[in-house]
Design an enzyme around this catalytic site. Structure first.
Site, PDB file in Angstrom:
ATOM      1  N   SER A 149       0.863  -1.188   0.000  1.00  0.00           N
ATOM      2  CA  SER A 149       0.000   0.000   0.000  1.00  0.00           C
ATOM      3  C   SER A 149       0.894   1.230   0.000  1.00  0.00           C
ATOM      4  O   SER A 149       2.016   1.191   0.526  1.00  0.00           O
ATOM      5  CB  SER A 149      -0.867  -0.005   1.266  1.00  0.00           C
ATOM      6  OG  SER A 149      -1.434   1.272   1.467  1.00  0.00           O
ATOM      7  N   TYR A 162      -0.807  -1.410  10.185  1.00  0.00           N
ATOM      8  CA  TYR A 162      -0.963  -1.672   8.742  1.00  0.00           C
ATOM      9  C   TYR A 162       0.251  -1.144   7.964  1.00  0.00           C
ATOM     10  O   TYR A 162       0.801  -1.833   7.095  1.00  0.00           O
ATOM     11  CB  TYR A 162      -2.253  -0.999   8.280  1.00  0.00           C
ATOM     12  CG  TYR A 162      -2.649  -1.228   6.846  1.00  0.00           C
ATOM     13  CD1 TYR A 162      -3.115  -2.471   6.414  1.00  0.00           C
ATOM     14  CD2 TYR A 162      -2.608  -0.182   5.924  1.00  0.00           C
ATOM     15  CE1 TYR A 162      -3.523  -2.654   5.092  1.00  0.00           C
ATOM     16  CE2 TYR A 162      -3.015  -0.363   4.604  1.00  0.00           C
ATOM     17  CZ  TYR A 162      -3.474  -1.603   4.195  1.00  0.00           C
ATOM     18  OH  TYR A 162      -3.872  -1.784   2.886  1.00  0.00           O
ATOM     19  N   ALA A 164       3.266  -0.606   9.078  1.00  0.00           N
ATOM     20  CA  ALA A 164       4.450  -1.408   9.399  1.00  0.00           C
ATOM     21  C   ALA A 164       4.427  -2.721   8.619  1.00  0.00           C
ATOM     22  O   ALA A 164       5.445  -3.158   8.073  1.00  0.00           O
ATOM     23  CB  ALA A 164       4.502  -1.682  10.903  1.00  0.00           C
ATOM     24  N   ALA A 165       3.255  -3.349   8.559  1.00  0.00           N
ATOM     25  CA  ALA A 165       3.139  -4.618   7.827  1.00  0.00           C
ATOM     26  C   ALA A 165       3.391  -4.404   6.337  1.00  0.00           C
ATOM     27  O   ALA A 165       4.130  -5.171   5.705  1.00  0.00           O
ATOM     28  CB  ALA A 165       1.754  -5.221   8.045  1.00  0.00           C
ATOM     29  N   LYS A 166       2.804  -3.347   5.774  1.00  0.00           N
ATOM     30  CA  LYS A 166       2.946  -3.111   4.331  1.00  0.00           C
ATOM     31  C   LYS A 166       4.369  -2.664   3.993  1.00  0.00           C
ATOM     32  O   LYS A 166       4.881  -2.983   2.908  1.00  0.00           O
ATOM     33  CB  LYS A 166       1.914  -2.077   3.863  1.00  0.00           C
ATOM     34  CG  LYS A 166       0.459  -2.563   3.956  1.00  0.00           C
ATOM     35  CD  LYS A 166       0.204  -3.798   3.118  1.00  0.00           C
ATOM     36  CE  LYS A 166      -1.287  -4.104   2.974  1.00  0.00           C
ATOM     37  NZ  LYS A 166      -1.548  -5.372   2.261  1.00  0.00           N
TER      38      LYS A 166
HETATM   39  P1  NAD Z   1     -11.077  -6.686   0.610  1.00  0.00           P
HETATM   40  O1  NAD Z   1     -11.448  -6.661   2.044  1.00  0.00           O
HETATM   41  O2  NAD Z   1     -12.164  -6.711  -0.419  1.00  0.00           O
HETATM   42  O3  NAD Z   1     -10.125  -7.920   0.298  1.00  0.00           O
HETATM   43  C1  NAD Z   1      -9.261  -8.487   1.230  1.00  0.00           C
HETATM   44  C2  NAD Z   1      -9.422  -9.978   1.122  1.00  0.00           C
HETATM   45  O4  NAD Z   1      -8.471 -10.622   1.960  1.00  0.00           O
HETATM   46  C3  NAD Z   1     -10.820 -10.428   1.598  1.00  0.00           C
HETATM   47  O5  NAD Z   1     -11.362 -11.314   0.650  1.00  0.00           O
HETATM   48  C4  NAD Z   1     -10.517 -11.145   2.913  1.00  0.00           C
HETATM   49  O6  NAD Z   1     -11.429 -12.176   3.207  1.00  0.00           O
HETATM   50  C5  NAD Z   1      -9.132 -11.684   2.620  1.00  0.00           C
HETATM   51  N1  NAD Z   1      -8.416 -12.070   3.829  1.00  0.00           N
HETATM   52  C6  NAD Z   1      -8.209 -11.331   4.940  1.00  0.00           C
HETATM   53  N2  NAD Z   1      -7.553 -12.055   5.861  1.00  0.00           N
HETATM   54  C7  NAD Z   1      -7.331 -13.280   5.310  1.00  0.00           C
HETATM   55  C8  NAD Z   1      -6.717 -14.466   5.761  1.00  0.00           C
HETATM   56  N3  NAD Z   1      -6.180 -14.547   6.985  1.00  0.00           N
HETATM   57  N4  NAD Z   1      -6.680 -15.537   4.932  1.00  0.00           N
HETATM   58  C9  NAD Z   1      -7.222 -15.471   3.698  1.00  0.00           C
HETATM   59  N5  NAD Z   1      -7.827 -14.370   3.204  1.00  0.00           N
HETATM   60  C10 NAD Z   1      -7.889 -13.299   4.011  1.00  0.00           C
HETATM   61  O7  NAD Z   1     -10.110  -5.439   0.384  1.00  0.00           O
HETATM   62  P2  NAD Z   1      -9.224  -4.954  -0.851  1.00  0.00           P
HETATM   63  O8  NAD Z   1      -9.236  -3.504  -0.784  1.00  0.00           O
HETATM   64  O9  NAD Z   1      -9.621  -5.657  -2.101  1.00  0.00           O
HETATM   65  O10 NAD Z   1      -7.774  -5.419  -0.378  1.00  0.00           O
HETATM   66  C11 NAD Z   1      -6.916  -6.261  -1.130  1.00  0.00           C
HETATM   67  C12 NAD Z   1      -5.480  -5.919  -0.793  1.00  0.00           C
HETATM   68  O11 NAD Z   1      -5.192  -4.602  -1.263  1.00  0.00           O
HETATM   69  C13 NAD Z   1      -5.154  -5.921   0.702  1.00  0.00           C
HETATM   70  O12 NAD Z   1      -3.897  -6.489   0.922  1.00  0.00           O
HETATM   71  C14 NAD Z   1      -5.144  -4.449   1.044  1.00  0.00           C
HETATM   72  O13 NAD Z   1      -4.353  -4.172   2.171  1.00  0.00           O
HETATM   73  C15 NAD Z   1      -4.576  -3.863  -0.226  1.00  0.00           C
HETATM   74  N6  NAD Z   1      -4.838  -2.440  -0.401  1.00  0.00           N
HETATM   75  C16 NAD Z   1      -6.099  -1.979  -0.556  1.00  0.00           C
HETATM   76  C17 NAD Z   1      -6.302  -0.611  -0.721  1.00  0.00           C
HETATM   77  C18 NAD Z   1      -7.671  -0.033  -0.899  1.00  0.00           C
HETATM   78  O14 NAD Z   1      -7.793   1.201  -0.925  1.00  0.00           O
HETATM   79  N7  NAD Z   1      -8.722  -0.827  -1.028  1.00  0.00           N
HETATM   80  C19 NAD Z   1      -5.224   0.256  -0.714  1.00  0.00           C
HETATM   81  C20 NAD Z   1      -3.950  -0.243  -0.566  1.00  0.00           C
HETATM   82  C21 NAD Z   1      -3.762  -1.606  -0.413  1.00  0.00           C
END
Ligand code: NAD
Length: 255
Positions: A149, A162, A164-166
């Site tokens: 992210s 978050y 720190a993890a990213k």
């Molecule tokens: P989302 O919540 O739709 O998708 C996240 C998915 O991860 C979900 O399907 C959830 O069930 C799954 N998940 C969570 N913990 C899990 C686990 N322990 N085992 C298996 N699956 C698990 O959200 P998103 O926005 O589509 O996020 C996808 C990725 O993009 C994430 O890593 C998020 O941090 C990253 N991201 C999103 C944004 C944003 O603005 N949406 C911005 C930067 C980064």
């Protein structure tokens, strides 16, 4: 006449889709960015496996849409990940997309929320990458894309866990790129800015989103498809000489 002419013409040679014969695993692929990524990789010819934690309905729907399969796996459990990869057989493309947020200012953040986010957004990639790595090394080919992210680059108040993890995922990406590059395996990261999904829906109000769009040079919200296109590019032959890279997809918000 036209029909006869076309029939007698030799068939044009079409190149096979770039990921034909490859198996792609997308964690958290049932919805949001993961679903868009599964679709993009399937369009490139990959057989896609969607891993989900609990929402089997969404994952089955995505799998159906891409002609692939869905598998239940909480990616924070190393043994469960090992078993999943063994059941799939071989994984040529790994997209570490699963992620979660548990926001709070550090003074109020519970240790459990720190641990949960580190496990979900960082340790999960350790488990999955380790599980697929020997197969990729044997095949002398692989693509790994880690969903980080912009927050992992810039930091964000209320998201110390978050961020720190990213940020950790970026260091992980570069280290793995160096470890396995000699076998034609690339490892890159994609860093989205704001994208409207279930993850952000709960924490960002319409006012905050409007403000973010105002500060975004491209003057619009990002979409899951914008992010998926970046993942697809990093898995394509055109990106064969790119590794250890962090591709920011944020409309310019972080510049
Ligand atoms: P989302 O919540 O739709 O998708 C996240 C998915 O991860 C979900 O399907 C959830 O069930 C799954 N998940 C969570 N913990 C899990 C686990 N322990 N085992 C298996 N699956 C698990 O959200 P998103 O926005 O589509 O996020 C996808 C990725 O993009 C994430 O890593 C998020 O941090 C990253 N991201 C999103 C944004 C944003 O603005 N949406 C911005 C930067 C980064």
């Amino acid at each position: 006449m036209g029909v006869a002419g076309e029939a007698s013409r030799p068939a044009a040679a079409t190149a096979p889709p770039p990921l034909e014969g490859r198996t792609a695993l997308v964690t958290g692929g049932g919805k949001g960015i993961g679903r868009a990524t599964a679709i993009a990789l399937a369009e490139m010819g990959a057989s896609v496996v969607v891993a989900y934690r609990s929402d089997s309905g969404a994952a089955e729907e995505t799998a159906h849409q891409v002609g692939g399969s869905a598998v239940q796996c909480d990616v924070t459990y190393g043994e469960a990940v090992q078993a999943m990869v063994k059941a799939i057989g071989k994984v040529d493309v790994l997209v570490n997309n699963a992620g979660a947020v548990r926001d709070n200012l550090l003074l109020r953040m519970k240790e459990a929320d720190w641990d949960y986010i580190l496990q979900t957004d960082l340790t999960s990639a350790f488990h999955t990458t380790k599980a697929v790595m020997s197969g990729m090394l044997r095949a002398r080919w692989g693509r790994i894309v880690n969903m980080t992210s912009v927050v992992g680059i810039t930091g964000n108040p209320g998201q110390a866990n978050y961020a720190a993890a990213k940020a950790g995922l970026i260091g992980f990406t570069k280290s793995i790129a160096k470890e396995i590059g000699s076998r034609s395996i690339t490892c890159n990261a994609v860093a989205p800015g704001y994208v409207r999904t279930e993850l952000t829906e709960a924490s960002l109000t319409d006012e905050i989103v409007a403000e973010l769009v105002k500060r975004t040079p491209l003057q619009r919200e990002g979409s899951a498809e914008d992010v998926a296109a970046a993942v697809a590019f990093l898995c394509s032959p055109a990106a064969g000489f790119i590794t250890g890279h962090v591709l920011v997809v944020d409309g310019g918000l972080s510049i």
